[in-house]
Design an enzyme around this catalytic site. Structure first.
Site, PDB file in Angstrom:
ATOM      1  N   TYR A  95      -1.011  -4.707  -0.626  1.00 40.92           N
ATOM      2  CA  TYR A  95       0.156  -4.568  -1.581  1.00 40.92           C
ATOM      3  C   TYR A  95       1.533  -3.755  -0.894  1.00 40.92           C
ATOM      4  O   TYR A  95       2.538  -4.533  -0.728  1.00 40.92           O
ATOM      5  CB  TYR A  95      -0.011  -3.953  -2.920  1.00 40.92           C
ATOM      6  CG  TYR A  95       1.496  -3.364  -3.602  1.00 40.92           C
ATOM      7  CD1 TYR A  95       1.983  -4.438  -4.275  1.00 40.92           C
ATOM      8  CD2 TYR A  95       1.783  -2.252  -3.524  1.00 40.92           C
ATOM      9  CE1 TYR A  95       3.421  -3.918  -4.891  1.00 40.92           C
ATOM     10  CE2 TYR A  95       2.989  -1.820  -4.150  1.00 40.92           C
ATOM     11  CZ  TYR A  95       3.708  -2.761  -4.634  1.00 40.92           C
ATOM     12  OH  TYR A  95       5.116  -2.262  -5.136  1.00 40.92           O
ATOM     13  N   GLU A 101       6.877   3.292  -2.384  1.00 37.27           N
ATOM     14  CA  GLU A 101       5.687   2.444  -2.823  1.00 37.27           C
ATOM     15  C   GLU A 101       4.390   3.304  -2.914  1.00 37.27           C
ATOM     16  O   GLU A 101       3.529   2.889  -3.536  1.00 37.27           O
ATOM     17  CB  GLU A 101       5.570   1.316  -1.810  1.00 37.27           C
ATOM     18  CG  GLU A 101       6.709   0.638  -2.068  1.00 37.27           C
ATOM     19  CD  GLU A 101       6.717  -0.147  -3.239  1.00 37.27           C
ATOM     20  OE1 GLU A 101       5.767  -0.249  -4.025  1.00 37.27           O
ATOM     21  OE2 GLU A 101       7.977  -0.713  -3.446  1.00 37.27           O
ATOM     22  N   ASP A 114       1.258  -7.285  -7.235  1.00 33.68           N
ATOM     23  CA  ASP A 114       0.767  -5.928  -7.779  1.00 33.68           C
ATOM     24  C   ASP A 114      -0.070  -6.529  -8.906  1.00 33.68           C
ATOM     25  O   ASP A 114       0.023  -7.606  -9.332  1.00 33.68           O
ATOM     26  CB  ASP A 114       1.555  -5.047  -7.853  1.00 33.68           C
ATOM     27  CG  ASP A 114       2.802  -5.402  -8.976  1.00 33.68           C
ATOM     28  OD1 ASP A 114       2.866  -6.406  -9.311  1.00 33.68           O
ATOM     29  OD2 ASP A 114       3.006  -4.345  -9.515  1.00 33.68           O
TER      30      ASP A 114
END
Length: 312
Positions: A139, A56, A157
């Site tokens: 996020y 991520e 996102d």
DNA sequence: CTCCGGGACA
DNA sequence: TGTCCAGGAG
């Protein structure tokens, strides 16, 4: 599998009215994801919280194709947070390569140290605990909670924002980010069950990346086209405020990248002239060099040379 | 709101 | 050349 958003006669009727808020069929989306999701390496069953956190972080503002080889290399070299924490910053920056935004690598290195020392070398599963880690924002914290631990957490996102703007609100695209509104919008879509909610979060992102794209959305293959408010509204163009475009060529960002690349490719610290050679504008060069020192991405040695941090 | 990389593709 | 890409922090 439960579904709190099952299509009702009422929501279908609402969908028929252009410009009105609609409810998408989350079961359709989850089924589509189970059948058609890309086989990305960080989605494997053996990937733990650390693997997801690394992926991520690397994926922030960076396309999947560029992340894959670097992520594999990192997982092989540093399978646990403590492994990365034990590595010098210079080595970490070299391994980050040209993924861009190298401060991400420094923050991930810091986060790894915190996880190793304060969380028993295990990436936290709680959103608030994750948010306290450097480089982990709204996020990423929710993405880790959902994708690594199967928790119910709205993951928003740029892709999810676009999907929600279209399918739910009937707009061409999302306007300026509004975290609270975005989180509330997605929260309203999530099933109550943790696992289903996590699957839907992944499915929403995948849909935005592969089908409900910015330029040529594949409505003809979209699993929720029947419920899509944008479709029913005649697919209106984006009507919000013009989006800001960031330049790259000629900016300090480019100069910083060029300077750092010299150090990544050198064995050790270099003399000033080697750095000066990468850019013509001396004032901008100095500004970029200074900002790299301030950010801790570069260090000056006793004898005046410049090198990556933590390097001899 | 601005800054922070870099590459691919129209 | 312009645009986009699994954002975060000051």
């Amino acid at each position: 599998m439960t579904n709190q958003n099952a299509r009702s006669a009422e929501s279908v009727a609402k969908n028929a009215a252009p410009g009105r808020t609609s409810t998408i069929n989350t079961d359709d989306l989850i089924e589509w994801f189970a059948a058609d999701a890309r086989d990305l390496p960080w989605r494997g069953p053996e990937v733990d919280g650390w693997g997801v956190l690394v992926s991520e972080t690397m994926l922030q503002q960076t396309p999947v194709a560029r992340v894959m080889p670097i992520w594999r290399e990192w997982m092989a070299r540093w399978p646990k947070p403590s492994d990365l924490a034990a590595t010098s910053q210079a080595e970490v920056l070299r391994a980050w390569g040209k993924l861009g935004y190298p401060r991400r690598a420094m923050r991930l290195h810091e986060a790894a140290s915190a996880i190793a020392s304060e969380h028993d070398d295990t990436v936290p599963s709680d959103v608030d605990t994750l948010l306290a880690l450097p480089g982990v924002g709204t996020y990423t914290a929710r993405a880790v909670a959902a994708f690594a631990y199967g928790k119910r957490a709205p993951v928003v996102d740029t892709n999810v924002r676009r999907v929600v703007a279209r399918a739910v609100h009937g707009e061409g695209d999302a306007g300026n980010p509004s975290p609270n509104r975005d989180l509330a919008d997605v929260d309203a879509l999530l099933p109550s069950d943790d696992r289903d909610a996590a699957r839907l979060s992944a499915a929403l992102m995948e849909l935005g990346q592969t089908v409900c794209t910015v330029k040529s959305p594949g409505c003809e293959i979209c699993p929720i086209v029947a419920d899509c408010a944008w479709q029913h509204a005649g697919r209106p163009a984006y009507a919000g405020p013009p989006k800001k475009v960031q330049r790259f060529a000629g900016t300090d960002r480019q100069v910083r990248g060029l300077l750092l690349d010299v150090l990544r490719r050198s064995e050790g610290p270099v003399q000033r002239p080697e750095l000066d050679a990468v850019w013509h504008d001396a004032a901008q060069r100095d500004r970029a060099l200074d900002s790299l020192l301030v950010d801790g991405l570069l260090e000056q040695t006793e004898d005046g040379r410049f090198g990556l941090p933590g390097e001899e």
